[in-house]
Design a protein around this motif. Structure first.
Motif, PDB file in Angstrom:
ATOM      1  N   ILE A 183       2.354   1.995  -3.406  1.00  0.00           N
ATOM      2  CA  ILE A 183       1.401   2.659  -4.311  1.00  0.00           C
ATOM      3  C   ILE A 183       1.284   4.138  -3.951  1.00  0.00           C
ATOM      4  N   VAL A 184       1.119   4.419  -2.656  1.00  0.00           N
ATOM      5  CA  VAL A 184       0.950   5.808  -2.236  1.00  0.00           C
ATOM      6  C   VAL A 184       2.187   6.636  -2.585  1.00  0.00           C
ATOM      7  N   LEU A 185       3.384   6.048  -2.365  1.00  0.00           N
ATOM      8  CA  LEU A 185       4.614   6.768  -2.698  1.00  0.00           C
ATOM      9  C   LEU A 185       4.679   7.092  -4.183  1.00  0.00           C
ATOM     10  N   PHE A 238       0.835  -1.200   0.000  1.00  0.00           N
ATOM     11  CA  PHE A 238       0.000   0.000   0.000  1.00  0.00           C
ATOM     12  C   PHE A 238       0.876   1.259   0.000  1.00  0.00           C
ATOM     13  N   MET A 239       1.937   1.229   0.822  1.00  0.00           N
ATOM     14  CA  MET A 239       2.819   2.394   0.883  1.00  0.00           C
ATOM     15  C   MET A 239       3.549   2.611  -0.444  1.00  0.00           C
ATOM     16  N   ILE A 270       2.181   7.468  -6.206  1.00  0.00           N
ATOM     17  CA  ILE A 270       1.172   8.463  -6.575  1.00  0.00           C
ATOM     18  C   ILE A 270       1.616   9.853  -6.121  1.00  0.00           C
ATOM     19  N   THR A 271       2.206   9.925  -4.916  1.00  0.00           N
ATOM     20  CA  THR A 271       2.548  11.247  -4.398  1.00  0.00           C
ATOM     21  C   THR A 271       3.912  11.735  -4.890  1.00  0.00           C
ATOM     22  N   ARG A 272       4.844  10.821  -5.145  1.00  0.00           N
ATOM     23  CA  ARG A 272       6.155  11.244  -5.659  1.00  0.00           C
ATOM     24  C   ARG A 272       6.587  10.381  -6.830  1.00  0.00           C
ATOM     25  N   THR A 332       3.544   1.221  -9.707  1.00  0.00           N
ATOM     26  CA  THR A 332       2.224   1.245  -9.101  1.00  0.00           C
ATOM     27  C   THR A 332       1.490  -0.063  -9.367  1.00  0.00           C
ATOM     28  N   GLY A 346      -8.510   4.298  -8.497  1.00  0.00           N
ATOM     29  CA  GLY A 346      -7.796   4.565  -7.252  1.00  0.00           C
ATOM     30  C   GLY A 346      -6.284   4.615  -7.427  1.00  0.00           C
ATOM     31  N   ALA A 347      -5.743   3.714  -8.260  1.00  0.00           N
ATOM     32  CA  ALA A 347      -4.283   3.603  -8.316  1.00  0.00           C
ATOM     33  C   ALA A 347      -3.692   4.069  -9.637  1.00  0.00           C
TER      34      ALA A 347
END
Lengths: 330, 265, 336
Positions: free
Chosen positions: A297-299, A294-295, A301-303, C141, C125-126
């Motif tokens: 993916i978030v990383l 999950f982290m 998306i954000t960077r 991703t 979402g992704a």
């Protein structure tokens, strides 16, 4: 002169850490430090291919496996005998083992580099994702072959590899690959690699032999992946083909992308972060890998440009930032 | 034209599927000349550049540079022989600064090997200093010194066009191919560019082949012009001859350039 | 000879499963130039959704039955409506014992709808947030999503294998010449062929299919023509996910052991199949899948089962060296 001083400084630091670390850290933490080092070598070497040159290799685990098994077989069948002979001739054990290990790492690295050359050759014809999938295929083929060859232990694994690796050797490998990457980046050859990444057609039209440079990137990247594999083998004393699955390649790619494609310091940083992350998440047990993915993916998306983007972490950059931050108060 | 021929295209044809993008083209360019290559959109001008620089190999025909054949050679080898180019649809190394863009093109003249670079030998340091100095000179000449450390992608459009030229010059060419260097420039910038082209031609003893849509530029600086239409050379001569050639006027009919042709005369 | 023919039958059946998964890879790649590494895990989830579907059907049937019975009690005085409700309620309560084929069909539909919805969630979402970033960021991703689905699967379904209910008891049909085909293989082949034709119809004959083709050509041009590119991309993910889900259920009918990592290798190989056929090319994906299935079964039959996982990649490297853009792919010259 300055260069000799630098080299001496690095060596002294490594020897000091080699003595200090095992006393300061418990075996679990020490193992994590060593694995961080091996992952740094993998990430920085893959960065030569994916980051500098813009080629898309997802078979790094295959090169690592070749280096690991190649060097282990060398040590088991040749190196150990030499060490025994040298020690019988009153050569100190540390020296004899170091010599044998260096040779084993070289054998592993060269074997890998040769494979890198063979895999790099199709890159003359294939572009982008097709090249990626060929490297992936290469990695899988290596793994299946290892799983089937009895001489290297097949699926049971290869035990009894001499455990000659300590922190000094891992640190030396890390220093070597970083030194090579940074000097390459700031040279005409490094600029040629960057040119290929930015625009292959223009690079070729301006006299860059793109084919040779792409193969060169593959060979260098593979060599250090092989060295990392050799260190891995001689640290754990045991190899299993399941350590070199497609997931391992993916892990290394994640490090390179997360660090920022082309950034050496980014690759170092991301390799350490991604090695530590699963360990830090250990207390949450079952949720560990879910959180990890999950982290990731978030990383992304954000960077998406990675932690450091295209930049290098350098002292001047840090001091400049500090000065800017400190300016109002001064 | 009888004297020193630098580039010679001898009945060159390239076919893509059923389409002859360039058909039976014969063209000679003498040392020191500045030749214009014009024609309506899709006439095959850029394809000629791609042939000469080795991006495509001709289906039929011979290409000689300084008397030696170059067809079938790889682009980087042709660049090393002394032919470099700019791109119509700007293809800079976007993430690199201007200085690096120029240094990359100077790369083929580096003498230091890989080991020198990694170990930072004296030879490497000397080499690097030469390359950097030359890059600095070229940026100066092209008026780009102020932008030396700016990534190419962040340059204003006009400066990007100039950087394309600086980069092509860094390879120390004897033949420079300019693909629509004035595209998108305003009249003032075009005038500057004309002077610049003339200046670098003399300073570096260059031979230049120029593709350009801006008739003012072509007619202003080229002493000889070749006209392509549907891949075929339909005319060749001085600007005066081209302006009045009925086949050229017919080829351009319907294109706005027609008016320019008339106005120029 | 009869053994070879038998292998061929098995290979084609297995290949049609690869083809179903490969179609999703190829469609998403065609439209986004993204290797959707999570696609193999959608296949895994299809099998798990199928696993839980029968319970869901029974529960839903029972619930609806109770509800209708209540309504029946209230309305029993009303003529026609009252008795009618009563009969419907009885039928729904018996849903658990409905005909095998009908139940299998429902399981398939539930798995496909479930994965289709999941496809929307994943895309929005992704993938959508990284669409404008570099392709490598998008790829990482996708890898993250893949790991999330696998590890989430371990968390929710447990790490141990589960056994897919034997909805349709197996039986063999002799084809003559010593070659047999199981009824499950017949189902796999029939359903995959039907789905492939349905896909073909959607892509070539419907408005949305034509919009997909336009988007895969150029996002810019498609949006200038008034096509909602976002919506088409989501639709593509839904289609691909539904096909992968169907593949998951079909495979589970034959090999009932299912676990959260079951999608990794088939996913990888289906992707290789898509590349083999020429990625982005829909008939190519089907052809690639069939070639791969047959090759794999032949290696298991005539060489050694342990080399099964390598043949896909060996084949791939050989074909790419001969035809760098895949069997049906067209080499695209870069415009200079």
């Amino acid at each position: 002169m300055r260069r000799a001083l630098w080299l001496a400084g690095v060596l002294v630091a490594l020897v000091a850490l080699n003595v200090a670390l095992p006393r300061l850290l418990n075996p679990y933490l020490f193992q994590i430090v060593v694995l961080c080092g091996i992952n740094v070598i993998l990430a920085v070497s893959l960065n030569l291919v994916n980051g500098f040159t813009g080629q898309f290799s997802i078979g790094h685990a295959g090169f690592m496996a070749l280096g690991a098994y190649g060097s282990a077989m060398f040590s088991l069948h040749v190196g150990q005998g030499w060490v025994a002979a040298l020690e019988a001739g009153h050569v100190p054990g540390v020296v004899a083992e170091g010599f044998a290990l260096l040779l084993a790492l070289l054998v592993g690295g060269l074997l890998s580099a040769l494979a890198g050359y063979l895999v790099g050759l199709p890159s003359l014809r294939l572009r982008g994702d097709y090249l990626a999938i060929v490297t992936l295929g290469f990695g899988e083929i290596i793994r299946v072959i290892i799983t089937n060859v009895d001489a290297v232990g097949a699926s049971r694994g290869l035990p009894g590899i001499p455990g000659w690796v300590n922190f000094f050797w891992v640190g030396l490998g890390v220093a070597a690959v970083i030194f090579l990457s940074l000097n390459l980046a700031r040279s005409t050859h490094g600029r040629a690699l960057f040119a290929i990444r930015d625009d292959e057609v223009a690079a070729e039209a301006l006299g860059v032999d793109t084919t040779s440079y792409k193969v060169l990137a593959f060979v260098l990247g593979a060599f250090f992946a092989g060295v990392a594999g050799g260190l891995f083998a001689h640290y754990l004393s045991y190899l299993n083909p399941n350590s070199f699955t497609f997931l391992k390649s993916i892990e290394v790619i994640a490090m390179v992308v997360l660090g920022g494609l082309g950034s050496v310091s980014g690759a170092v940083l991301a390799a350490i972060v991604l090695t530590l992350l699963p360990e830090v998440l250990r207390p949450v047990k079952d949720y560990r890998m879910v959180l990890y993915s999950f982290m990731l993916i978030v990383l992304m998306i954000t960077r998406p440009q990675g932690l450091l983007g295209n930049r290098e972490l350098s002292l001047t950059w840090l001091t400049r930032r500090r000065r800017r931050a400190g300016a109002p108060s001064a | 034209m009888t004297g020193d021929v630098l580039l010679e295209l001898d009945h060159v044809t390239i076919q893509f599927g059923g389409l002859k993008a360039v058909a039976d083209l014969t063209l000679q360019i003498g040392r020191g000349e500045l030749v214009g290559l014009i024609g309506p959109n899709g006439a095959g001008k850029t394809t000629v550049f791609n042939l000469v620089t080795g991006v495509y190999a001709p289906t039929v025909g011979r290409m000689l540079f300084e008397g030696r054949p170059i067809q079938g050679m790889k682009p980087h080898a042709i660049a090393a022989r002394g032919i470099t180019r700019t791109f119509q649809n700007i293809r800079l190394f976007a993430s690199r600064c201007c200085r690096d863009n120029v240094c990359i093109a100077a790369h083929q003249h580096a003498r230091a090997g890989l080991a020198d670079a990694i170990l930072r030998t004296r030879r490497f340091e000397d080499d690097e200093r030469d390359i950097q100095r030359r890059a600095g000179e070229l940026l100066e000449i092209l008026g780009l010194s102020a932008w030396a450390d700016t990534p190419a992608a962040e340059l204003p459009y006009g400066q990007q066009r100039r950087l394309e030229i600086a980069r092509a010059l860094a390879g120390r060419p004897r033949l420079l191919l300019l693909d629509e260097p004035a595209a998108g420039l305003n009249p003032q910038e075009s005038d500057q560019l004309m002077r610049l082209i003339e200046d670098i031609r003399q300073r570096f003893h260059l031979t230049i082949l120029l593709i350009e849509h801006d008739m003012r530029v072509v007619m202003g600086i080229c002493r000889r012009i070749a006209v392509l239409d549907y891949g075929v050379k339909i005319a060749e001569g001085t600007p005066g001859q081209i302006r009045t050639d009925p086949r050229v006027i017919e080829a351009y009919l319907g294109e706005e350039v027609h008016a320019d042709l008339g106005a120029g005369g | 000879m009869s053994e070879f023919l038998q292998q061929l039958v098995n290979g084609v059946t297995w290949g049609s499963v690869y083809a179903l998964i490969a179609l999703g890879y190829t469609m998403v790649y065609g439209i986004l130039r993204l290797i959707n590494f999570a696609h193999g895990d959608i296949y895994m989830l299809g099998a798990f959704f199928g696993f839980y579907a029968p319970g869901l059907i029974v529960a839903a049937g029972a619930r609806a039955g109770e509800w209708l019975e209540g309504a029946h009690r209230v309305l029993h005085g009303v003529p026609v409506l009252g008795p009618g409700l009563g009969r419907l309620a009885a039928a729904l309560s018996a849903a658990g014992s409905m005909a095998d084929a009908l139940q299998a069909l429902l399981v398939l539909v539930i798995a496909m709808v479930g994965c289709g919805l999941l496809g929307i969630v994943i895309e929005r979402g992704a993938y959508k947030p990284v669409r404008r970033s570099s392709r490598l960021a998008a790829l990482i991703t996708a890898i993250g999503v893949s790991l999330l689905l696998e590890n989430g699967g371990v968390l929710v379904f447990g790490p141990d294998p589960k056994f897919f209910p034997q909805i349709i008891p197996s039986s063999n049909i002799a084809l003559g010449g010593g070659v047999t085909i199981s009824n499950q293989q017949v189902i796999i082949l029939t359903v995959s062929i039907l789905l492939m034709f349905a896909l073909r119809f959607i892509v070539t004959r419907t408005r949305v299919g034509k919009a997909m083709q336009a988007v895969s050509h150029s996002h810019m041009a498609a949006s200038l023509m008034g096509i909602s590119v976002d919506r088409i991309i989501t639709f593509t993910f839904v289609l691909g996910s539904m096909l992968a889900a169907a593949a998951g259920v079909l495979v589970a009918l034959q090999n009932p052991k299912i676990e959260p990592y079951m999608g990794v290798m088939p996913g990888l190989k289906a992707f290789v199949a898509a590349v083999l056929g020429g990625i982005g090319n829909i008939p190519g994906a089907v052809l690639g899948g069939l070639v791969m299935g047959v090759a794999e079964v032949l290696v298991v039959g005539y060489v050694s089962p342990t080399y099964r996982d390598a043949i896909a990649f060996v084949l791939l490297i050989i074909i790419l060296l001969v035809r760098p853009a895949g069997i049906l792919g067209k080499a695209q010259a870069e415009k200079v």
